[in-house]
Design an enzyme around this catalytic site. Structure first.
Site, PDB file in Angstrom:
ATOM      1  CG  HIS A  24      -1.783  -0.922   1.571  1.00  0.00           C
ATOM      2  ND1 HIS A  24      -1.468  -2.097   2.197  1.00  0.00           N
ATOM      3  CD2 HIS A  24      -3.122  -0.978   1.355  1.00  0.00           C
ATOM      4  CE1 HIS A  24      -2.555  -2.836   2.340  1.00  0.00           C
ATOM      5  NE2 HIS A  24      -3.571  -2.193   1.835  1.00  0.00           N
TER       6      HIS A  24
ATOM      7  CG  ASP B 165       1.838  -1.042   3.386  1.00  0.00           C
ATOM      8  OD1 ASP B 165       1.138  -0.752   4.375  1.00  0.00           O
ATOM      9  OD2 ASP B 165       1.495  -1.870   2.516  1.00  0.00           O
TER      10      ASP B 165
END
Lengths: 413, 413, 413, 413
Positions: D83, D86
């Site tokens: 993501h 992240d």
């Protein structure tokens, strides 16, 4: 004294603390408590989302305490509950904070329904507290619970609660169940001794939950915990704090857990919330379905009502309910749902229909055959002979379930 | 002797009755039984559909018995189980049929793992058998169970099982739980007396189930039943027959129920089947997932193996499996899954990795602190003092769950 | 005309067929129907128990019809529903029986809410009807449905319902999903053609259910069925008959299924019952929780109310409710729960709080940005640019869930 | 290059990237990816517990990236997923970080299976992203997804995934489902336009989930999402990323979701993990049950294998698994379970038993009657006439489920 200054004193549709219901005030029949953790500590985070609330009182532990008691006053409620870490975060002295709490209790004429210790949050309790494979962690738990019960005693708490949040396992593959249960038994026995030593008169309560955060907990439900208590000779020393949402996660209704506990003499108190039965985790919603609480209170009142227990609103607003006003809406729902349920329970008791149906259903057991069996005066052989001699072939009788449901829901007399 | 003449003698991939595993033959380690009800009595009806099977042996009770033993021989299995009504339908004498069974057992060198009575089918048991509001129904249940245990005794059954199929309630509204539990306690106490009187040496086994057909049963799971047994002083007289699908309906794994029972000295036998965890009723499928039985057998073997219990294939074919061949396919799956699991469990035991991980995990409890706590030599106060004096701050340790799972599934050493 | 002669004409607490609610009589707003299968055909058997009811009308198909209409009259209800096999068991001509039904309808001024065919009971439908691997079974299903819709048409049924009781699979291992869905699509297309050909003006309704008796059904829920209908170009020809207990088995609330169907223009009718959310099968209990029906009716009324659909009491008494009186208690609960819900829904609509909250919550979408987005006047790039140019950082707003729940439950204004 | 220096290069029991399986290397058949969120970002907190892990790489975003690629190398895996948040926490430029990722990809010869944006964590997305009642939040989501797909494109990602983590509702009471679905449809349409504009050739994938953290999500399961896609004319533009644990939370098996998607031409990729079916939340465990993946891969391979999709290990270690070694144990389990499943699937395909059983089961549909029906050459009337003329009464045939299960589990040929 100004966290809720914009919000007017709460008025209820059903709750009236002074109204008499079956010989006591509504306040004393219900003994409704507000909990610190959900209401004053939770910041609106979930497993997929960051904190979403802006709670002005989170700046200092003192502010949190003040907000708590101001909130109780706005709601006109008398009881509260807390964990040690709710009021005294790491680095703050619980005993010190207890002095402030005591002052606020005095000022607001409120009482502590129960205190407890949080043995789930700190990483040292990863693998359980008293059931940890490491005896030093057990020792830490003793240390923490000792302080929590000391403070609960000092604040004249009506009960002390244990929730075994991580007393269970993530996988049987690394778990010696027998060993862990023995540890748990020892822990509770030591607590009992200590309680008596310091003269704490409140009940010790165990709060069953089947799972979450652990895969499986040792206090799965009331029956499981009762089996455990009997095994370790503790069944006279503990009663249960039944949480509605824990009951349903375990596959039981709230009524079941109450009726089971009453039948076995171990009923104590209620964590009044509501789960979403279509979701598989503890949603801890505020009570809104009065029918289930009507029956719950009916059972409790038939058993003489609460002694030291009460109805603790162990419930949280939804994460989108970010305003202070939502905190009030939620508590109003909870309080009014319980009050409405109490009024309906009173009506059920006055009408006496459920009781009279029950006695007529079981009346055979007061007869000769029933009594001889129950008193142990008949053996398998004499009963079998009786069946043959009398040519018994008893007829089935209706259980009248729908009629009784109609009565419970106010559709029938 | 000709119901299965078209079907060749069964050959297994994993099961070999004579092969030695951990000091016993596979046959004696597993003690696999075929059940009469699903395999020879069920006609393929469900709640929405009419009977779909054409079982040639249903023409007479004698044919059914013959088919049963012929089937056992084709499968090369030694044990079977039955309810009274499976072999002796209404109007047929159970004792008479027992003579035929005895003859067949002798002829085929097979043994009765356990017998039981069906207290659920007849309308008189609508509201329970021993827990019925009518003591005459209780009496009928005594009469029926007496005959069933008599016949089980006569056939040298290794155990006698009680499944409380309707010992529970449909609604608490019409139920006096305390009264019903007292009745149930009385019933079981009377059975214990009778068992001793006739000299039946097998175990008495209770089979927990949480619900279905009732909304809620008194023997919800092993813990609930253990609580009950202790309350009525029966915990030395009964052990559990754990059914996999009942365990999962109650929210537990098979391993959990076994480990719990072993930890409390009440493990008896297994109804070996498999549920569909995405469906909410008892699907009673044949075992096919060897991993769960690997761990189950690992636990049982670590505890010394079965004594009088065994693995009863309490499972049925799917309703579309209408051919006789399907009955064989299903049993072959079941037997081979259990045999494969046994072989894997043997490997686990030989490698010793799970055991050594466990002892190292709990080793602190063999140390000084652990032992003093467990022996009751420390109080809450002395432990709390110890924490402070030593400045304890124990570090969390890994539970190594994934490594252990890899070992269980044969992915790691 | 004497099956219920001992039972007085039913009086309701809330239901009054002639009372006006939001411009129609209560009778026409609710359109409550009694179903033949549970109420007149079921004999009280379950998967573990034999028939327990003694229904005097089961001696002949004619008696059953007469009992049905006498019952409707006693309850003062106008609508009924049936499957072909409910009224015409094997060997009896459906068309012949239809004449008797027609006469009774005329005599009692009652109407057929919908008819349907049972494609689940006969063993030929073991592996599905239209989705069967055998095209001859498909043909049998066509034959049976044709007759059922012919009779429904003759009786001026308001709708025709399809419940795909075995249109699904027991195991994917033997199933070609694509093939079976194509068959199902063909079947429904042929039915649509036939419906138009005979001039049947009622709705064709599909009744979703996720499982039971099958492991998995093709009409799992409204969304699944809607996906299917679109794929086969049938979304204008079918609407949904939503059953509450089917909705909850699929993980949805009744409100969800209604709101979803309305949002997609496929809402049709309701099978009004109630499931036990702690049990995993279709318990088909009578409605007793008025709150869920309050919201359901609120949604339906906001959408203009029922057209040809209605509330069919697809519910059965519990197996212990063996008396005729219980059949009445159950229906009274159902009817009064729905009537109470209607009254509460009316109040919600009059107060307008839910609607006004909703419009204020979404008002941004009527604004410039919202409208440009919805009308497709902005691309990903122009929107992203807008965010940057404006330096957007919108604040979260409360969802006010607890306030709205308080309003729904009558605790707040 | 020093986060895992103590840990030796991983050796697998089953996984061998270069081994040929059905015409491709194991690496290319499985296309296994490691995910950043669980493996490198999660700190071991849960809803009841504080972070428990000490991840040395969390000191800087750069360290995290380095750790990620070092880990991939140690495991010998080629793919990863992430993501936006992240790799680029708030305040860090995603595009800047993407440069570092690109360098590491080049150095390690690894590829991006897919990228995605986290639209669930930030409080602005409390009430959804594209389905938010506030169009400004919609705009923020566009801005964020645009950047995420830009970076995915730059890194030559094979796919772009959308998980509607909060695209759903907490309560229908405050939700306009129609409005929100229209917004969602608009959002996806705009994304499709943008994808084509920038020339991104990967698939757009939707990842269904029924609930959690929301009460109910719009992408409940594949069927629900497919209904939605058809409604908004998007069914050619999106395929599904099926997560095993999401499938089971929705009441489906992984095989079902795959088979359904393949049947409808919308299968894309797999989030390979495993849920605990006795728990009601997304446990995201590493794959350990090879049987379910055997069948999953069997279905995928029969359909031609993965195109741009793959098997993303969207799984996390248990909270007690605090050591780096546990991270490896977990991934080894996952990779070897998938490799073992692939080998078993290959064997199933080579034996051809499932396929041949299937064709023989449906062979009637290739016959005259079947073909005429499927081609629309017969109407309800002609079919019904055919039934009567021929006097059809087809016999039920066995579904052979147990035999097929035995074959799948390697117990039978």
């Amino acid at each position: 004294m100004d966290f809720f200054s914009d919000i007017p004193q709460v008025k209820y549709r059903y709750y009236n603390p002074k109204k008499m219901v079956l010989g006591k005030t509504m306040e004393e029949q219900l003994r409704i408590a507000v909990c610190f953790w959900h209401t004053f500590c939770w910041e609106g985070n979930d497993m997929f989302g960051l904190p979403a609330f802006q709670r002005p009182w989170l700046k200092s532990p003192q502010d949190k305490i003040k907000a708590g008691f101001e909130f109780l006053q706005k709601l006109g409620l008398k009881y509260f509950t807390f964990h040690d870490v709710d009021v005294a975060p790491a680095g703050v002295s619980l005993r010190k904070i207890a002095e402030l709490i005591e002052k606020e209790m005095h000022r607001t004429k409120t009482e502590l329904l129960w205190g407890t210790a949080n043995l789930t949050g700190h990483p040292r309790y990863l693998a359980g507290a008293s059931t940890n494979p490491d005896p030093e962690v057990f020792a830490m738990a003793v240390h923490q619970v000792k302080e929590a019960i000391d403070v609960t005693h000092q604040l004249k708490g009506h009960n002390y609660v244990l929730w075994g949040g991580r007393e269970g396992y993530e996988t049987i593959l690394n778990t010696n169940i027998k060993q862990e249960l023995d540890q748990y038994g020892r822990f509770l026995s030591m607590l009992v001794d200590y309680k008596h030593k310091i003269g704490f008169k409140g009940l010790l309560l165990i709060e069953p939950k089947p799972c979450e955060p652990m895969k499986h907990m040792y206090d799965f439900d009331c029956a499981t915990a009762y089996a455990f208590l009997q095994k370790y000779g503790l069944e006279k020393e503990f009663k249960f704090n039944i949480e509605t949402n824990h009951a349903t996660l375990a596959g039981h209704t709230l009524s079941h857990e109450i009726a089971y506990s009453i039948a076995n003499g171990v009923f104590g108190s209620i964590d009044a919330n509501e789960g979403d039965l279509l979701l598989g985790w503890d949603t801890d919603q505020f009570p809104i379905d009065s029918a289930q609480y009507t029956h719950a209170l009916y059972l409790i009142l038939q058993n003489g009502g609460f002694t030291s227990g009460g109805l603790n609103l162990d419930a949280k607003v939804r994460r989108q309910s970010i305003d202070l006003q939502d905190l009030f809406s939620a508590h109003i729902n909870g309080v009014d749902t319980l009050a409405k349920a109490l009024i309906q329970a009173e009506e059920l008791i006055k009408k006496n229909l459920l009781v009279s149906n029950l006695s007529s259903r079981y009346k055979g057991w007061s007869g000769k055959l029933g009594q001889k069996i129950l008193k142990g005066e008949m053996s398998f052989e004499t009963v079998a002979k009786y069946v043959e001699t009398k040519g018994l072939d008893p007829e089935a009788k209706s259980g009248r379930q729908e009629l009784l449901e109609g009565i419970l829901h106010g559709l029938r007399d």
